[in-house]
Scaffold this motif. Structure first.
Motif, mmCIF file in Angstrom:
data_model
loop_
_atom_site.group_PDB
_atom_site.id
_atom_site.type_symbol
_atom_site.label_atom_id
_atom_site.label_comp_id
_atom_site.label_asym_id
_atom_site.label_seq_id
_atom_site.Cartn_x
_atom_site.Cartn_y
_atom_site.Cartn_z
ATOM 1 N N ARG A 1 13.766 -8.145 -1.657
ATOM 2 C CA ARG A 1 13.859 -9.173 -0.520
ATOM 3 C C ARG A 1 14.449 -8.092 0.340
ATOM 4 N NH1 ARG A 1 15.905 -14.620 -2.831
ATOM 5 N NH2 ARG A 1 14.891 -15.732 -3.363
ATOM 6 N N HIS A 2 15.047 -8.336 1.202
ATOM 7 C CA HIS A 2 15.910 -7.728 2.551
ATOM 8 C C HIS A 2 14.690 -6.381 2.434
ATOM 9 C CE1 HIS A 2 18.535 -11.065 2.931
ATOM 10 N NE2 HIS A 2 17.953 -11.355 1.305
ATOM 11 N N PRO A 3 13.773 -5.925 2.978
ATOM 12 C CA PRO A 3 13.692 -4.360 3.202
ATOM 13 C C PRO A 3 13.625 -4.331 4.590
ATOM 14 C CG PRO A 3 11.822 -6.454 3.573
ATOM 15 C CD PRO A 3 12.817 -7.095 2.973
ATOM 16 N N MET A 4 14.363 -2.758 4.487
ATOM 17 C CA MET A 4 14.727 -1.223 5.354
ATOM 18 C C MET A 4 13.118 -0.970 5.932
ATOM 19 S SD MET A 4 17.265 0.466 3.640
ATOM 20 C CE MET A 4 17.527 1.258 4.921
ATOM 21 N N LEU A 5 13.184 -0.576 6.891
ATOM 22 C CA LEU A 5 12.384 0.050 7.830
ATOM 23 C C LEU A 5 11.421 0.657 6.581
ATOM 24 C CD1 LEU A 5 10.692 0.184 10.413
ATOM 25 C CD2 LEU A 5 12.357 2.341 10.842
ATOM 26 N N PHE A 6 11.231 1.552 6.220
ATOM 27 C CA PHE A 6 11.046 2.587 5.120
ATOM 28 C C PHE A 6 10.399 1.952 3.678
ATOM 29 C CE2 PHE A 6 12.252 5.147 9.292
ATOM 30 C CZ PHE A 6 10.346 5.467 9.145
ATOM 31 N N SER A 7 10.746 1.211 3.437
ATOM 32 C CA SER A 7 11.259 0.762 2.275
ATOM 33 C C SER A 7 9.182 0.660 1.227
ATOM 34 C CB SER A 7 11.336 -0.700 1.866
ATOM 35 O OG SER A 7 12.719 -0.465 2.432
ATOM 36 N N TYR A 8 8.783 0.407 1.892
ATOM 37 C CA TYR A 8 7.538 -0.336 1.119
ATOM 38 C C TYR A 8 6.447 1.342 1.571
ATOM 39 C CZ TYR A 8 8.369 -4.420 1.050
ATOM 40 O OH TYR A 8 8.953 -5.833 0.558
ATOM 41 N N GLN A 9 7.302 2.015 2.080
ATOM 42 C CA GLN A 9 5.803 3.004 3.027
ATOM 43 C C GLN A 9 5.581 3.886 1.285
ATOM 44 O OE1 GLN A 9 6.041 4.262 5.631
ATOM 45 N NE2 GLN A 9 5.889 5.984 5.739
ATOM 46 N N ARG A 10 6.447 4.136 0.171
ATOM 47 C CA ARG A 10 5.956 4.789 -1.015
ATOM 48 C C ARG A 10 5.240 4.454 -1.765
ATOM 49 N NH1 ARG A 10 11.068 6.986 -0.533
ATOM 50 N NH2 ARG A 10 11.424 9.468 -0.977
ATOM 51 N N SER A 11 4.888 2.879 -1.637
ATOM 52 C CA SER A 11 3.835 1.861 -1.961
ATOM 53 C C SER A 11 3.023 1.565 -0.704
ATOM 54 C CB SER A 11 4.908 0.556 -1.726
ATOM 55 O OG SER A 11 5.932 0.430 -2.907
ATOM 56 N N LEU A 12 2.217 2.880 -0.557
ATOM 57 C CA LEU A 12 0.746 2.217 0.867
ATOM 58 C C LEU A 12 0.265 3.000 -0.047
ATOM 59 C CD1 LEU A 12 3.099 2.640 4.625
ATOM 60 C CD2 LEU A 12 2.413 0.260 2.721
ATOM 61 N N PRO A 13 -1.060 1.992 -0.162
ATOM 62 C CA PRO A 13 -2.324 3.681 -0.777
ATOM 63 C C PRO A 13 -2.685 4.355 0.099
ATOM 64 C CG PRO A 13 -2.750 0.701 -0.212
ATOM 65 C CD PRO A 13 -1.372 1.632 0.599
ATOM 66 N N ARG A 14 -2.276 6.021 -1.003
ATOM 67 C CA ARG A 14 -2.741 6.531 0.263
ATOM 68 C C ARG A 14 -4.194 6.819 1.035
ATOM 69 N NH1 ARG A 14 -1.414 12.246 -0.262
ATOM 70 N NH2 ARG A 14 0.348 11.504 -2.294
ATOM 71 N N GLN A 15 -3.743 7.035 2.077
ATOM 72 C CA GLN A 15 -5.387 7.054 2.723
ATOM 73 C C GLN A 15 -5.970 8.469 2.373
ATOM 74 O OE1 GLN A 15 -5.774 4.554 4.940
ATOM 75 N NE2 GLN A 15 -4.808 3.526 3.896
ATOM 76 N N PRO A 16 -8.195 8.088 2.483
ATOM 77 C CA PRO A 16 -8.456 9.122 1.983
ATOM 78 C C PRO A 16 -8.567 9.999 2.692
ATOM 79 C CG PRO A 16 -9.998 7.561 2.257
ATOM 80 C CD PRO A 16 -8.369 6.430 1.914
#
Length: 231
Positions: A160-175
């Motif tokens: 809950r209550h994520p910040m702007l880049f909270s999911y940056q490290r959880s995004l799948p790496r783009q090939p």
């Protein structure tokens, strides 16, 4: 602009004799500097980066975990299965009067390691969940059972209550796109701008580039994709 500067650093040119690309130490230096600039930006946002890095956990979750471990230790229970005793043995011996301090530090180190492992597990789970694209192909207003299960899991792991880049490290790496696709898209983009004769000459140079320099440049790009956040 940084990517454009690195492209200039490659010093590629088109000549009547073919495509020429100078590969030298400045290319690797630009890759290194791009990663260094990326980490400097992270250091300037140290606290926010820490909060977004541990999300969906929080510093309070570490305090709760540490308190639970200390309570279990006070009740003569060992939740670490002997790991804290081994950590205490590795700590410097400050004398008998500091035996309690060594236990406190051992518990803090164990709680930090366990907390970090839990955060890593959450990030991996989110990265796997966010790689699911089946919901894009479903008709509007309908939702299959796998998509419902996926949505429920995302809500559980996302916090809950994520910040702007909270999911940056959880995004799948783009090939990294293949060099063949890059050249094909380049030819498609310049086709309306060139005459038939110039386009045929450019296509020949592109094929020569694929045979001679493309594989090494693609290796540089893959190397940068693992070092910098934006390749």
């Amino acid at each position: 602009m940084a990517e454009a500067h690195q492209a200039v650093g490659l010093r590629s040119s088109l000549t009547p004799d073919g495509a020429e690309v100078e590969l030298s130490a400045p290319v690797l230096q630009e890759i290194y500097l791009s990663g260094l600039r990326s980490w400097k930006r992270h250091l300037l946002r140290l606290w926010d980066d820490f909060l977004t890095g541990v999300f969906p956990a929080s510093p309070l979750s570490w305090l709760f975990l540490f308190s639970a471990i200390q309570l279990a230790w006070f009740l003569q229970l060992d939740p670490s299965l002997g790991l804290m005793e081994k950590i205490k043995e590795l700590l410097p011996d400050w004398g008998g009067q500091h035996h309690g301090l060594r236990g406190f530090l051992a518990a803090a180190l164990f709680a930090s390691c366990l907390w970090g492992a839990l955060i890593f597990t959450l990030h991996v789970a989110l990265r796997l969940l966010l790689a699911y694209h089946g919901w894009l192909l479903e008709p509007h207003g309908a939702m299959s059972s796998p998509t419902k299960t996926w949505l429920a899991l995302v809500r559980i792991f996302s916090g809950r209550h994520p910040m702007l880049f909270s999911y940056q490290r959880s995004l799948p790496r783009q090939p990294v796109p293949s060099v063949q696709d890059t050249v094909r898209k380049y030819l498609e983009s310049v086709r309306p701008l060139l005459s038939d004769e110039d386009f045929d000459w450019t296509a020949v140079l592109a094929q020569e580039f694929l045979k001679l320099q493309a594989s090494l440049l693609q290796w540089y790009l893959r190397l940068k994709s693992w070092w910098a956040s934006n390749y």
